[in-house]
Design a protein around this motif. Structure first.
Motif: not given
Length: 410
Positions: A233-238, A259-275
């Motif tokens: 599950n790509a979402q779990t790894i993300a 400074g900082f890191f800022h997570l501004i978006g996350m999306e995905g399904v089992t096959e592929q996920a994106k941060l």
């Protein structure tokens, strides 16, 4: 002059000019171009020279020099408002002689000094607020109104000595594209100032180094009934990836030069996920280290994964203008002296963001940022002080006058 400035500003904010990051056109919205066409007509009527509007939506104009041997300087603002909150059907309200009270914004919202302590600085002055349903648009129509008002004064008073003074109003600054088609060579200024800051006195020539990073996880999908030792599950790894990011190295835990890191978006399904992250730091070496840190984390995950992988794409957005401006510190000294001459205490601080000026500085046009007088940009609690707007006009004029007396080239 204050009444003319006020009427001009109120007229400008009645135009919806939001930019749209989902569009590839330039400008990203037709309504920006329509507003620039109105400004084009107005500048011609006011007596500005060489008024030009490009097909990309860049509006330029000139106040001819009264002394041609003096430096040519520019003033820059942007026509678009932020896509973060509605900019349509703006209904500004004026609060005269503010006395520190809670201000009602329509029927359901308020502007409260407890939530926004900056309001207490303006007791006895006049404020312009929203009605709670839109942003105000002072970012950056206040800057436009202030520039036009100040430079029109030069046209009306040719006895004021100055070199050539130029203006440019750009599209799409709020979505990071304001300098994409700016013709620095054609603009021809020795240096310029963006009039795009906040509270009275702001003078900024440092900003974040900025980048975006997209982390893409590739997993493996199958029917959940037969998923044993097959599904990844790509979402779990993300989620696991983000959990290993430094939890306190984020915008809500940083201030000043941090400074900082800022997570501004996350999306995905089992096959592929994106941060999707944005990376920010004032220090260039630390900025580069932050990017390396993300790459190293991706590589570490990939060494442990079987049947899945992670890819990363990092794109630089803009850099700290300080390294381009400090070799020309006279332009900061002029702005600082102009404020002091007009009874404004300079508030020199870093921009925890970016402006057109940051990119323009790296394109060869040193371009620090000056105040407009506004607060709480990009939302329904936005407001601006009328007296601060007038001071912005006064400071612009004083910058022009001081540039003539110092007669220095960038």
């Amino acid at each position: 002059m204050t009444q003319v400035l006020l009427e001009r500003f109120l007229r400008y904010v009645s135009f919806d000019t939001q930019s749209d990051p989902s569009q590839c056109s330039i400008p990203s919205t037709d309504k920006q171009f329509r507003f620039s066409e109105l400004l084009f007509t107005e500048l011609n009527q006011l007596g500005f020279q060489q008024v030009e509007l490009t097909e990309k939506g860049y509006l330029t104009a000139v106040v001819p020099a009264t002394q041609p041997d003096l430096p040519c300087i520019g003033f820059i603002a942007h026509v678009d408002t932020a896509p973060d909150f509605s900019g349509a059907n703006v209904k500004p309200q004026i609060i005269e002689d503010y006395q520190g009270q809670v201000i009602a914004l329509g029927d359901t919202e308020v502007l409260c000094p407890k939530q926004f302590p900056s309001l207490k600085r303006y007791i006895g002055q006049s404020l312009i607020t929203t009605d709670g349903t839109t942003l105000l648009g002072a970012d950056n129509k206040a800057g436009i109104a202030e520039i036009i008002t100040a430079l029109h004064t030069l046209i009306e008073h040719p006895e004021i000595p100055h070199g050539e003074v130029k203006l440019c109003f750009t599209p799409d600054e709020e979505i990071g594209r304001g300098a994409d088609h700016f013709d620095v060579e054609g603009f021809g200024a020795d240096w310029a100032y963006t009039i795009d800051g906040g509270e009275i006195g702001e003078l900024e020539y440092e900003n974040f180094n900025a980048a975006s990073a997209v982390v893409t996880v590739f997993g493996n999908n199958c029917h959940p009934g037969t998923a044993y030792e097959v599904m990844i599950n790509a979402q779990t790894i993300a989620c696991q990836f983000h959990a290993q990011m430094p939890l306190n190295d984020t915008p809500e835990h940083s201030k000043d030069y941090q400074g900082f890191f800022h997570l501004i978006g996350m999306e995905g399904v089992t096959e592929q996920a994106k941060l999707t992250y944005i990376i920010r730091d004032f220090d260039r070496d630390q900025f580069e280290r932050r990017k390396e840190q993300l790459v190293e984390q991706v590589e570490s995950f990939n060494r442990q994964l079987t049947g899945a992988r992670i890819e990363i794409n990092i794109q630089d957005s803009y850099f700290n203008m300080k390294e381009q401006v400090t070799p020309h510190m006279h332009i900061i000294d002029i702005a600082k002296q102009a404020m002091e001459n007009q009874g404004v205490e300079p508030l020199i601080k870093p921009i925890r963001g970016g402006t057109d000026g940051a990119r323009l500085s790296f394109m060869g046009l040193p371009c620090p940022n000056l105040f407009t007088g506004g607060h709480n940009f990009h939302g329904k609690h936005e407001y601006i002080c009328i007296e601060s707007m007038q001071k912005a006009v006064d400071v612009i004029l004083e910058v022009v006058k001081l540039t003539a007396t110092k007669n220095c080239k960038s």
